[in-house]
Write a protein that holds these residues in place. Structure first.
Motif, PDB file in Angstrom:
ATOM      1  N   ARG A 499      51.669 -18.826 -16.052  1.00 26.27           N
ATOM      2  CA  ARG A 499      52.962 -18.754 -16.749  1.00 26.27           C
ATOM      3  C   ARG A 499      53.664 -20.106 -16.839  1.00 26.27           C
ATOM      4  O   ARG A 499      54.672 -20.217 -17.532  1.00 26.27           O
ATOM      5  CB  ARG A 499      53.871 -17.759 -16.005  1.00 26.27           C
ATOM      6  CG  ARG A 499      53.436 -16.309 -16.170  1.00 26.27           C
ATOM      7  CD  ARG A 499      54.208 -15.405 -15.244  1.00 26.27           C
ATOM      8  NE  ARG A 499      55.641 -15.493 -15.413  1.00 26.27           N
ATOM      9  CZ  ARG A 499      56.363 -14.820 -16.310  1.00 26.27           C
ATOM     10  NH1 ARG A 499      55.727 -13.986 -17.134  1.00 26.27           N
ATOM     11  NH2 ARG A 499      57.656 -14.950 -16.388  1.00 26.27           N
ATOM     12  N   VAL A 557      45.673 -14.818 -17.339  1.00 27.41           N
ATOM     13  CA  VAL A 557      47.097 -14.675 -17.694  1.00 27.41           C
ATOM     14  C   VAL A 557      47.446 -15.587 -18.864  1.00 27.41           C
ATOM     15  O   VAL A 557      48.168 -15.198 -19.790  1.00 27.41           O
ATOM     16  CB  VAL A 557      47.973 -14.993 -16.464  1.00 27.41           C
ATOM     17  CG1 VAL A 557      49.447 -15.079 -16.859  1.00 27.41           C
ATOM     18  CG2 VAL A 557      47.773 -13.940 -15.384  1.00 27.41           C
ATOM     19  N   ARG A 558      46.909 -16.796 -18.832  1.00 28.15           N
ATOM     20  CA  ARG A 558      47.191 -17.742 -19.921  1.00 28.15           C
ATOM     21  C   ARG A 558      46.591 -17.261 -21.239  1.00 28.15           C
ATOM     22  O   ARG A 558      47.070 -17.611 -22.321  1.00 28.15           O
ATOM     23  CB  ARG A 558      46.617 -19.108 -19.552  1.00 28.15           C
ATOM     24  CG  ARG A 558      47.070 -20.254 -20.428  1.00 28.15           C
ATOM     25  CD  ARG A 558      46.604 -21.563 -19.840  1.00 28.15           C
ATOM     26  NE  ARG A 558      47.372 -21.870 -18.640  1.00 28.15           N
ATOM     27  CZ  ARG A 558      48.563 -22.462 -18.662  1.00 28.15           C
ATOM     28  NH1 ARG A 558      49.102 -22.820 -19.812  1.00 28.15           N
ATOM     29  NH2 ARG A 558      49.212 -22.686 -17.552  1.00 28.15           N
ATOM     30  N   VAL A 560      46.589 -14.251 -22.404  1.00 26.17           N
ATOM     31  CA  VAL A 560      47.337 -13.147 -23.040  1.00 26.17           C
ATOM     32  C   VAL A 560      48.100 -13.709 -24.242  1.00 26.17           C
ATOM     33  O   VAL A 560      48.795 -14.722 -24.110  1.00 26.17           O
ATOM     34  CB  VAL A 560      48.310 -12.518 -22.023  1.00 26.17           C
ATOM     35  CG1 VAL A 560      49.181 -11.468 -22.706  1.00 26.17           C
ATOM     36  CG2 VAL A 560      47.533 -11.900 -20.865  1.00 26.17           C
ATOM     37  N   VAL A 565      53.680 -11.336 -25.190  1.00 32.51           N
ATOM     38  CA  VAL A 565      54.661 -11.652 -24.149  1.00 32.51           C
ATOM     39  C   VAL A 565      56.064 -11.768 -24.759  1.00 32.51           C
ATOM     40  O   VAL A 565      57.045 -11.266 -24.198  1.00 32.51           O
ATOM     41  CB  VAL A 565      54.264 -12.965 -23.436  1.00 32.51           C
ATOM     42  CG1 VAL A 565      55.307 -13.344 -22.386  1.00 32.51           C
ATOM     43  CG2 VAL A 565      52.896 -12.816 -22.781  1.00 32.51           C
ATOM     44  N   ILE A 579      55.103  -9.390 -16.087  1.00 31.50           N
ATOM     45  CA  ILE A 579      53.888  -9.691 -15.308  1.00 31.50           C
ATOM     46  C   ILE A 579      53.103  -8.413 -15.011  1.00 31.50           C
ATOM     47  O   ILE A 579      51.885  -8.348 -15.228  1.00 31.50           O
ATOM     48  CB  ILE A 579      54.264 -10.403 -13.988  1.00 31.50           C
ATOM     49  CG1 ILE A 579      54.825 -11.799 -14.287  1.00 31.50           C
ATOM     50  CG2 ILE A 579      53.056 -10.515 -13.067  1.00 31.50           C
ATOM     51  CD1 ILE A 579      55.434 -12.479 -13.082  1.00 31.50           C
ATOM     52  N   GLN A 583      51.113  -8.797 -18.665  1.00 32.41           N
ATOM     53  CA  GLN A 583      50.148  -9.878 -18.471  1.00 32.41           C
ATOM     54  C   GLN A 583      48.988  -9.474 -17.556  1.00 32.41           C
ATOM     55  O   GLN A 583      47.824  -9.712 -17.891  1.00 32.41           O
ATOM     56  CB  GLN A 583      50.872 -11.112 -17.912  1.00 32.41           C
ATOM     57  CG  GLN A 583      51.778 -11.756 -18.961  1.00 32.41           C
ATOM     58  CD  GLN A 583      52.532 -12.954 -18.421  1.00 32.41           C
ATOM     59  OE1 GLN A 583      53.178 -12.871 -17.382  1.00 32.41           O
ATOM     60  NE2 GLN A 583      52.485 -14.055 -19.142  1.00 32.41           N
TER      61      GLN A 583
END
Length: 669
Positions: A499, A557-558, A560, A565, A579, A583
């Motif tokens: 994030r 996560v990156r 997504v 988001v 989160i 994510q």
């Protein structure tokens, strides 16, 4: 009958409607209830000195092989030929840079010549910055007092890497061109990569004897898969339009390979060389257990005598060598792209500098061959210029920490041991073997589906057959505890990195550096903090496995989509809700892969932890090398480690595939 069938079907439907976590929880609850009256029964415990019939037969096999070694044509025509060829290459490299040879009291190339050659090679392959780093790194080996040991390690690494590249690059190119060969190689390479490093050693010494040749062959087995896989991937990744353009110009298959596929895959192939070099260095240090010379021997002796200062100094030399080799091969990979962008003036300057370095290297080689001061590294023979002071300082710091912070380290150790490890170990290792097996099969069925059950059943049956069931369960307990901690770290730090670009830029270089360190090195600082215990091995395993898990979670996560988001944020979701509801669910494939890799990395390190009192399978593997009576038991312990690895790896992979299939069905519906 119809009523019973209908009832069973209704039960299955109702079970299918329950979430898997609830079913797993129900299985564990039943396990705990049954443990109360059954614990301590049928645990298949075996004392350390006690041997099962399998262990005795393995000892007999070892004796039979040793007795027939001199007369068997299998050894004289195959194993001995390989061993002598590998030994000749290794001895030649050692005579060049590390050991006295050809009637001289020193190697052919002294320290000054080695530093000059390494600097020239680093500049030729990379750039000036890497060349300076290489010169400083090689000089530090002598300053630390480990010049000869470092050169022995380098010689063994070079021998293994040369053989790996000679076999791996052609094989990888062939696998990149042939789907059939690629399908044949994939399971073999999977097996080689998932097998913990310790397990190679004992069987190899049976056929190739203890010594440098076995160490190089073990390193070869461990280091070969990356270069084969990555080379095949590079060849397959060449754009079809480039191949079609070559074909339309009338190029033959050989011309296409030589002028199109290999040049376009060159950068990827160099990446495979990088990974092979790092794997080789890591394995060469571990091969100290079978008498491989070099820095691994220094670390091993220091660990056995709890000499943290010396272990730290030798570990620092290993880390420096790993960093230098990694940076040189990484720079070589980057240079494949950047060299075409250099202008005529920059290329001219580079040629002049290369020529100057070449002349300086020739002079250094002559001096190191002729004069003693350029052959022996200057400074005290023991401890070097700074090594002894560094070791003393580390020992003093360790003593201070144990004296003044002993309460803190004891509190941490006791909290993990009594709060998590002991209860889990008691539940797993003190339950009857049939109860644990039933629980494992039930959990595997629930999380990974029925297809995994036969594989899990075979692994469990073979574990029972090794005669080391209880030791395997103790190792499994430590592995699960360490993996839980790894995944907790992976989720917290990985989400933070995923994030935040600033956090990623801050943490990722540290993780990259941690991943190039050989496994031995992780034990040293924690040995100083927590002493020799199973907790030390668990903490070292966590540190060893955490970088992989953190990076996988961060990348997931990156990955997504930002629009998803943003949509969640614009609808009023808090950061915690984004989160946990957006994510992590969308990155679950990466999270499950992180759990899989975390398990495998932890398992390999928990076994290495047998050197510092982790006990169980790790201790037995180590004892098998040093105690003749325990050879067969150590060999069986290695097989048990492999079975645990296969069981955990296949179950987590099947669970990930099942989840992905479920997610796709959910999207389709």
């Amino acid at each position: 009958m119809t009523t019973l069938t209908g009832t069973a079907g209704a039960v299955r439907r109702r079970a299918g409607e329950l979430p898997r976590s609830a079913l797993v929880g129900a299985v564990v609850a039943v396990w705990v209830l049954l443990w109360i009256p059954l614990h301590g029964r049928a645990t298949l415990a075996l004392s350390t000195s006690e041997l099962s019939p399998l262990h005795e037969r393995l000892n007999d096999l070892r004796d039979a092989v040793n007795n027939t070694r001199g007369s068997s044509p299998v050894f004289s025509a195959f194993f001995d030929v390989i061993r002598e060829a590998v030994d000749a290459l290794t001895v030649f490299l050692q005579s060049l840079i590390s050991q006295p040879a050809y009637g001289r009291p020193v190697p052919l190339i002294g320290w000054l010549g080695v530093v000059a050659v390494a600097t020239l090679g680093a500049y030729a392959a990379g750039n000036l910055r890497v060349a300076v780093l290489t010169a400083a790194g090689f000089t530090s080996f002598g300053l630390l007092g480990f010049w000869q040991e470092s050169m022995d390690t380098l010689a063994l690494t070079l021998a293994a890497v040369l053989i790996c590249l000679a076999i791996g690059i052609p094989l990888g190119i062939w696998a990149g061109l042939s789907d059939r060969l690629n399908r044949l190689l994939t399971p073999v390479l999977d097996f080689m990569q998932t097998m913990p490093t310790f397990v190679y050693l004992a069987p190899l010494t049976l056929f190739f004897l203890i010594g440098p040749a076995s160490a190089v062959i073990a390193t070869l087995v461990y280091s070969l898969p990356p270069v084969v896989r990555i080379t095949a991937h590079g060849i397959r990744s060449v754009a079809p339009t480039s191949v079609e353009a070559g074909t339309s110009l009338g190029a033959t298959r050989w011309q296409l390979l030589r002028t199109v596929r290999v040049p376009l895959a060159k950068r990827t192939i160099v990446l495979g060389v990088n990974q092979t070099v790092m794997c080789a260095l890591s394995m060469v240090t571990i091969a100290a257990l079978i008498d491989a010379p070099g820095l691994g021997q220094v670390v091993l002796r220091a660990l056995q005598t709890l000499d943290v200062g010396t272990a730290f100094s030798a570990g620092l030399a290993i880390v420096i060598m790993a960093i230098v080799l990694d940076r040189v091969t990484t720079a070589a990979r980057d240079r494949v792209e950047t060299r075409y962008r250099l202008g005529p003036r920059a290329r001219g300057r580079r040629r002049v500098l290369l020529a100057g370095l070449g002349v300086g290297t020739a002079v250094a080689l002559y001096l190191s061959y002729t004069y003693v001061w350029a052959a022996y590294f200057p400074g005290p023979e023991s401890g070097g210029v700074v090594g002894a002071q560094l070791a003393t300082g580390v020992t003093d710091v360790t003593d201070w920490v144990q004296l003044h912070l002993g309460a803190v380290t004891d509190a941490i150790r006791n909290a993990i041991s009594y709060g998590l490890l002991n209860p889990l170990q008691s539940l797993i290792a003190e339950s009857p073997w049939y109860l644990v097996s039933a629980v494992v099969l039930a959990v595997a069925w629930i999380v990974a589906g029925p297809r995994i059950v036969p594989t899990a059943a075979v692994c469990l049956a073979l574990l029972v057959g090794t005669g080391l069931w209880q030791e395997a369960m103790v190792t499994l307990s430590a592995t699960l505890v360490a993996t839980v901690i790894v995944m907790a770290l992976g989720l917290v730090v990985g989400v933070w990195m995923g994030r935040s670009d600033r956090a990623d830029g801050l943490v990722r270089p540290t993780l990259d550096a941690a991943q190039v360190m050989p496994a031995f090195v992780y034990l040293v600082p924690f040995l100083g903090l927590f002493g020799a215990s199973r907790f030390t091995a668990i903490v070292a395993a966590v540190v060893f496995a955490a970088p992989v898990a953190i990076k996988l979670v961060a990348d997931g996560v990156r990955g997504v989509p930002a629009t998803v988001v943003e949509a969640a944020t614009s609808s009023g979701s808090t950061a915690w809700q984004v989160i946990t509801k957006v994510q992590l669910p969308l990155a679950r494939q990466s999270v499950t892969l992180a759990a899989n890799q975390g398990l495998i990395y932890v398992l390999s390190m928990v076994v290495v932890g047998g050197l510092v009192g982790a006990g169980a399978l790790g201790y037995l593997v180590v004892a098998g090398f040093s105690q003749s009576d325990l050879y067969g038991k150590g060999l069986a312990a290695g097989v048990a480690v492999v079975l645990l690895g296969v069981l955990l790896d296949r179950t987590t992979q099947a669970a990930a595939r099942r989840f992905d299939a479920g997610t796709r069905r959910g999207k389709d519906s």
